[in-house]
Each structure stands twice: as C-alpha cells, then as structure tokens.
Design a protein around this motif. Structure first.
Motif, mmCIF file in Angstrom:
data_model
loop_
_atom_site.group_PDB
_atom_site.id
_atom_site.type_symbol
_atom_site.label_atom_id
_atom_site.label_comp_id
_atom_site.label_asym_id
_atom_site.label_seq_id
_atom_site.Cartn_x
_atom_site.Cartn_y
_atom_site.Cartn_z
ATOM 1 N N ARG A 222 0.815 -1.228 0.000
ATOM 2 C CA ARG A 222 0.000 0.000 0.000
ATOM 3 C C ARG A 222 0.846 1.276 0.000
ATOM 4 N N ASP A 223 1.982 1.228 -0.710
ATOM 5 C CA ASP A 223 2.830 2.419 -0.866
ATOM 6 C C ASP A 223 2.500 3.200 -2.131
ATOM 7 N N TYR A 224 1.726 2.582 -3.012
ATOM 8 C CA TYR A 224 1.455 3.199 -4.318
ATOM 9 C C TYR A 224 0.032 3.750 -4.327
ATOM 10 N N ARG A 225 -0.130 4.915 -4.921
ATOM 11 C CA ARG A 225 -1.427 5.568 -4.933
ATOM 12 C C ARG A 225 -2.247 5.139 -6.153
ATOM 13 N N TRP A 226 -3.539 4.932 -5.945
ATOM 14 C CA TRP A 226 -4.407 4.486 -7.017
ATOM 15 C C TRP A 226 -4.426 5.473 -8.174
ATOM 16 N N ARG A 227 -4.353 6.761 -7.861
ATOM 17 C CA ARG A 227 -4.437 7.763 -8.928
ATOM 18 C C ARG A 227 -3.204 7.771 -9.827
ATOM 19 N N ASP A 228 -2.118 7.095 -9.388
ATOM 20 C CA ASP A 228 -0.915 7.025 -10.223
ATOM 21 C C ASP A 228 -0.941 5.854 -11.198
ATOM 22 N N LEU A 229 -1.902 4.958 -11.049
ATOM 23 C CA LEU A 229 -1.961 3.771 -11.908
ATOM 24 C C LEU A 229 -2.136 4.110 -13.396
ATOM 25 N N PRO A 230 -2.997 5.079 -13.752
ATOM 26 C CA PRO A 230 -3.124 5.401 -15.192
ATOM 27 C C PRO A 230 -1.805 5.831 -15.821
ATOM 28 N N LYS A 231 -0.989 6.603 -15.092
ATOM 29 C CA LYS A 231 0.303 7.026 -15.620
ATOM 30 C C LYS A 231 1.218 5.825 -15.823
ATOM 31 N N LEU A 232 1.188 4.883 -14.860
ATOM 32 C CA LEU A 232 2.006 3.672 -14.990
ATOM 33 C C LEU A 232 1.557 2.858 -16.196
ATOM 34 N N MET A 233 0.258 2.723 -16.393
ATOM 35 C CA MET A 233 -0.247 1.984 -17.543
ATOM 36 C C MET A 233 0.169 2.662 -18.850
ATOM 37 N N HIS A 234 0.133 3.992 -18.858
ATOM 38 C CA HIS A 234 0.521 4.730 -20.063
ATOM 39 C C HIS A 234 1.983 4.472 -20.407
ATOM 40 N N ARG A 235 2.858 4.512 -19.401
ATOM 41 C CA ARG A 235 4.283 4.256 -19.644
ATOM 42 C C ARG A 235 4.502 2.830 -20.136
ATOM 43 N N THR A 236 3.759 1.896 -19.561
ATOM 44 C CA THR A 236 3.897 0.499 -19.969
ATOM 45 C C THR A 236 3.446 0.303 -21.417
ATOM 46 N N ILE A 237 2.332 0.917 -21.779
ATOM 47 C CA ILE A 237 1.814 0.789 -23.147
ATOM 48 C C ILE A 237 2.802 1.386 -24.148
ATOM 49 N N ARG A 238 3.409 2.518 -23.801
ATOM 50 C CA ARG A 238 4.397 3.124 -24.701
ATOM 51 C C ARG A 238 5.583 2.184 -24.912
ATOM 52 N N THR A 239 6.064 1.593 -23.818
ATOM 53 C CA THR A 239 7.196 0.670 -23.916
ATOM 54 C C THR A 239 6.853 -0.536 -24.777
ATOM 55 N N VAL A 240 5.697 -1.123 -24.507
ATOM 56 C CA VAL A 240 5.290 -2.321 -25.234
ATOM 57 C C VAL A 240 5.043 -1.999 -26.707
ATOM 58 N N SER A 241 4.482 -0.826 -27.008
ATOM 59 C CA SER A 241 4.231 -0.438 -28.400
ATOM 60 C C SER A 241 5.529 -0.380 -29.193
ATOM 61 N N ILE A 242 6.551 0.193 -28.567
ATOM 62 C CA ILE A 242 7.856 0.278 -29.235
ATOM 63 C C ILE A 242 8.406 -1.122 -29.510
ATOM 64 N N VAL A 243 8.294 -2.001 -28.503
ATOM 65 C CA VAL A 243 8.805 -3.367 -28.658
ATOM 66 C C VAL A 243 8.047 -4.105 -29.758
ATOM 67 N N MET A 244 6.727 -3.961 -29.789
ATOM 68 C CA MET A 244 5.926 -4.669 -30.787
ATOM 69 C C MET A 244 6.224 -4.170 -32.202
ATOM 70 N N MET A 245 6.401 -2.860 -32.358
ATOM 71 C CA MET A 245 6.794 -2.339 -33.666
ATOM 72 C C MET A 245 8.126 -2.934 -34.108
ATOM 73 N N LEU A 246 9.040 -3.008 -33.160
ATOM 74 C CA LEU A 246 10.356 -3.568 -33.454
ATOM 75 C C LEU A 246 10.241 -5.021 -33.875
ATOM 76 N N ILE A 247 9.403 -5.789 -33.179
ATOM 77 C CA ILE A 247 9.240 -7.211 -33.499
ATOM 78 C C ILE A 247 8.625 -7.383 -34.886
ATOM 79 N N GLY A 248 7.598 -6.598 -35.187
ATOM 80 C CA GLY A 248 6.944 -6.712 -36.488
ATOM 81 C C GLY A 248 7.869 -6.395 -37.644
ATOM 82 N N PHE A 249 8.595 -5.274 -37.539
ATOM 83 C CA PHE A 249 9.514 -4.901 -38.619
ATOM 84 C C PHE A 249 10.696 -5.867 -38.696
ATOM 85 N N ALA A 250 11.124 -6.389 -37.530
ATOM 86 C CA ALA A 250 12.221 -7.359 -37.536
ATOM 87 C C ALA A 250 11.792 -8.650 -38.235
ATOM 88 N N ALA A 251 10.509 -9.004 -38.135
ATOM 89 C CA ALA A 251 10.012 -10.204 -38.831
ATOM 90 C C ALA A 251 10.148 -10.042 -40.339
#
Length: 426
Positions: free
Chosen positions: A258-287
């Motif tokens: 319980r050290d993390y605030r609920w209102r910070d979760l959307p920002k964490l999800m946004h950062r995660t989606i950005r990271t994963v999007s970059i990786v997926m683009m890389l995987i697709g073009f690498a294929a």
C-alpha cells in the motif's frame, strides 16, 4: 549484392539517425524492391510477426515489473539483502548486488533494476563512505544479471527470433545459474575492493527486525515462485504465468504494501503501453527483415564464412563473442537479438551448440554491451541516477568488465552452466 543492399541500407538509415524499428522496416522494403518481392508480402510478415500468443508474455511481464518497481518492492528487497550480507566488510556493495539479483528476478529489466536499486543504494553507499563512482559501477554491473534470470523479456524475444523452436521455460531455467554465477563473481570482486580499501562493515540487524524484513520481502519474492512454480508444475505456460504475475504484483502492491497511490496507476499503464508499443513495432519490422534475410540466403552465407575461417568450434564461438561484444556497444539489445538470432543460430547449431546454450551466450554478451559506451542504455541510466560523469563511471567499471568477461567465457565454454538446470527440471 543482395546482402549489401539489405544490410547496407539498414546501416545507412541507422547512421542517418532513424529509429532502429523504422530502419528495419524500411530496409526490408528496399530489399523487397531490389529482388522484386510484392510489398504486400512484407506487410503479411509484419502482421504475422506480432500475431503470436507467446508475445503476450512481454506486456504482462513489463507491467508486473513496473508495478513492483514503483510499489516499494526495491526498498524491501534492499532491506532483505541487508539482512543476508550487510554485516560483512564492504557489506553495502554486496547488498547492492544481492538486491539486484532479487529485483532482477521480478522485473526482468536491467534499466528498471539500475533505476530502482540505484536510487536507494547509491546515496546510502556514498553516505557510508564509498566513492560515488564505485557505488554507481556496482549498481550498473549488478543489473546485468536481470537479463538472464526469469522473467527475462529478452529470453522471450530470443525464443521468438529462433522461430519458436526454443522453449521459453527452458530459457528461463537456463538463465538461473549464469545469473547466480555473475552475482558471485561481482560479489567476490567487491569483497576484494572492500579489504584493499578498508570499506566499512555494516551492522548486524536484530532478530526481531530481521524477521519483519524477511516477511515483508517474501510477498514480493513470491512473484518468482509463482512464475517458476507454475511453469515447472505444468499449471500454466510461460505466457500465462506473466498474466498471473501481473495479478499478484497488483495485489501485493495495492493491498499488502500500500505504498502506491491508485491515482498514479493510469500514468504507470501509459508508460507500460508506450514501452510495449515500441517493442511490438520492433518485433513486427524485424520479422519482415528476417524474412528478407531468409530469401536472400544470408544466414547460409554467413555460416559458410564462419566455417571458412575455422572448423574449430572453440574459435568460432570466440569469433562470435567478439562480434557480439562489439555490436552490443553500438545498438540496443532487443533489435540485435531479433536481427542476429536468425543469422547466427544456424552457425552455432552446425558446430553442435545447443540453441538454449547459445541464447545464454547471446544474452551475456549483449548485456555487457548495455553497460558499455557509446550506446550503453544502462550505463547512462546508472550515471544519471548516481550523478556521476560517464567517464568516471566507465573508469570505475573497468575491473567489473573483467569479471563479467570471465563469466562470459565460463558460460560460453562450459555448456552445463546453462543446460544442467533445464535438463534436470524439464
């Protein structure tokens, strides 16, 4: 000439400053135009490259690691490591490495490891009298093992780049002993420095406090138990374990720590989606790039080139290590795995090297590249967190490079380090 057009255009685009993912895709299109392949075929390869069930493990593991990294896990793991090794001379440097071992086994990311552990450990080590550049070097080098120990995102990428022929579970198991060997080598080096430089001893933590610390850290460490236990017992696959890890990380972070605030979760999800999007683009073009490599028979040509240099497996592995070390300093790890695995895997299998073993060789090599200039992402993060210049950090890292190189040689030429555990439990 085909290879020159494909690889030459890729290198030219990289030199011009184009992002690696786009350079892969555009050079694949240039190659397709050169050998008169319909562009629609390339689009099919891009779509097929990201349409694999096993790839779901990447976003889930990234999200689980992000939740635990920002939810107080690093502080508790550092305290737990202090209970185990903090009382010896130079104990804080050992705590740093042990904490990286635990945290890497949860996050699977060297960058997250360096940022989370370093932000706590570097100021504490400086406060106790350790040189700032040494503290930063310990943090940076200790984070490399996160690339080996499960849940390593890069093991998933390697399995994908190998055409799915290498089990993710086997790669997870194979990374455990090399990761522990790396930790042991770095800890031994830190103990040598501690004696020579008379670094301070830590205090012995009272039993009651130590028990409390261990209980708090156990909640986070259960993530690794769930991942490996579920895979080895056959309850769920490596991909499904990633989803379970997210649920457990969320539960522990939001309802236990319980050290993390609920209102910070959307920002964490946004950062995660950005990271994963970059990786997926890389995987697709690498294929699509890998498809062009296959059509142009470049892997077969490179295999023939290596065999022409020597028919001695020891020397061929040495040449490959040198090449990977050099390339690892010039490009990020994920694209190199996706580009080089289809090229080098036929070479090493032709001389009798197990694909799982080669996966560990590649990860150690490219992991060293992440802490080596000029394109060492983890090196730059560590220097920024430690507030030390890149030059000073590199100078302090020199003996750590030697320790990591010795581990690389051991992993390369002693296959049992990588293959014993998968053979035992799978």
């Amino acid at each position: 000439m085909d290879a020159f057009v494909l690889i030459g255009s890729f290198l030219l685009l990289i030199v011009l400053g184009m992002p690696v993912a786009y350079a892969l895709g555009l050079s694949a299109l240039i190659g397709a135009f050169w050998i008169d392949i319909p562009f629609s075929a390339m689009m099919i390869q891009v779509a097929g490259g990201v349409s694999k069930f096993s790839l779901l493990a990447i976003p889930f593991f990234v999200l689980a690691g992000a939740i635990m990294a920002e939810g107080g896990m690093s502080r508790r793991l550092i305290a737990f490591a202090g209970v185990l090794v903090g009382f010896v001379r130079g104990g804080l440097s050992l705590v740093n490495i042990v904490a990286s071992t635990f945290f890497g086994a949860i996050s699977g990311s060297s960058v997250a490891d360096t940022a989370s552990v370093g932000s706590v450990m570097i100021p504490e080590m400086v406060k106790k009298g350790y040189p700032r550049e040494f503290s930063t070097a310990v943090t940076v080098s200790g984070s490399v093992q996160a690339l080996l120990t499960p849940p390593s995102h890069n093991s998933v990428l390697y399995s994908l780049a190998a055409g799915g022929s290498v089990s993710i579970a086997a790669l997870f198991m194979a990374g455990i002993l090399p990761g522990l060997l790396m930790s042991a080598a770095l800890m031994a080096l830190c103990m040598v420095f501690a004696r020579r430089r008379n670094y301070p001893k830590g205090k012995v933590i009272p039993l009651r406090e130590a028990l409390k610390i261990c209980v708090e850290a156990t909640w986070g460490l259960m993530t690794l138990v769930i991942i490996l236990g579920g895979i080895l017992s056959g309850v769920f696959t490596a991909t499904e374990s990633a989803a379970i890890a997210v649920l457990w990380a969320f539960f522990v972070t939001m309802f236990i720590y319980r050290d993390y605030r609920w209102r910070d979760l959307p920002k964490l999800m946004h950062r995660t989606i950005r990271t994963v999007s970059i990786v997926m683009m890389l995987i697709g073009f690498a294929a699509s790039f890998g498809y062009m490599l296959t059509l142009m028979q470049i892997p077969a040509q490179i295999t023939a080139t290596f065999m022409a240099l020597s028919d001695n497996p020891t020397m061929i592995l040495l040449y490959i290590n040198i090449m990977l070390l050099i390339l690892g300093t010039m490009m990020d790890m994920a694209p190199l795995i996706l580009i080089l695995t289809p090229i080098l895997l036929p070479v090493v299998t032709s001389i009798g090297v197990d694909p799982v073993h080669f996966g560990m060789i590649m990860l150690v090599n490219l992991g060293i590249g992440l802490i080596t200039p000029p394109v060492g992402a983890v090196l730059f993060v560590g220097a920024a967190v430690g507030k030390v210049s890149i030059e000073a950090t590199i100078k302090a890292l020199l003996p750590f490079y030697l320790a990591l190189f010795l581990v690389l040689m051991a992993v390369t030429y002693i296959p049992a380090i990588s293959l014993w555990l998968p053979g035992l439990v799978l």
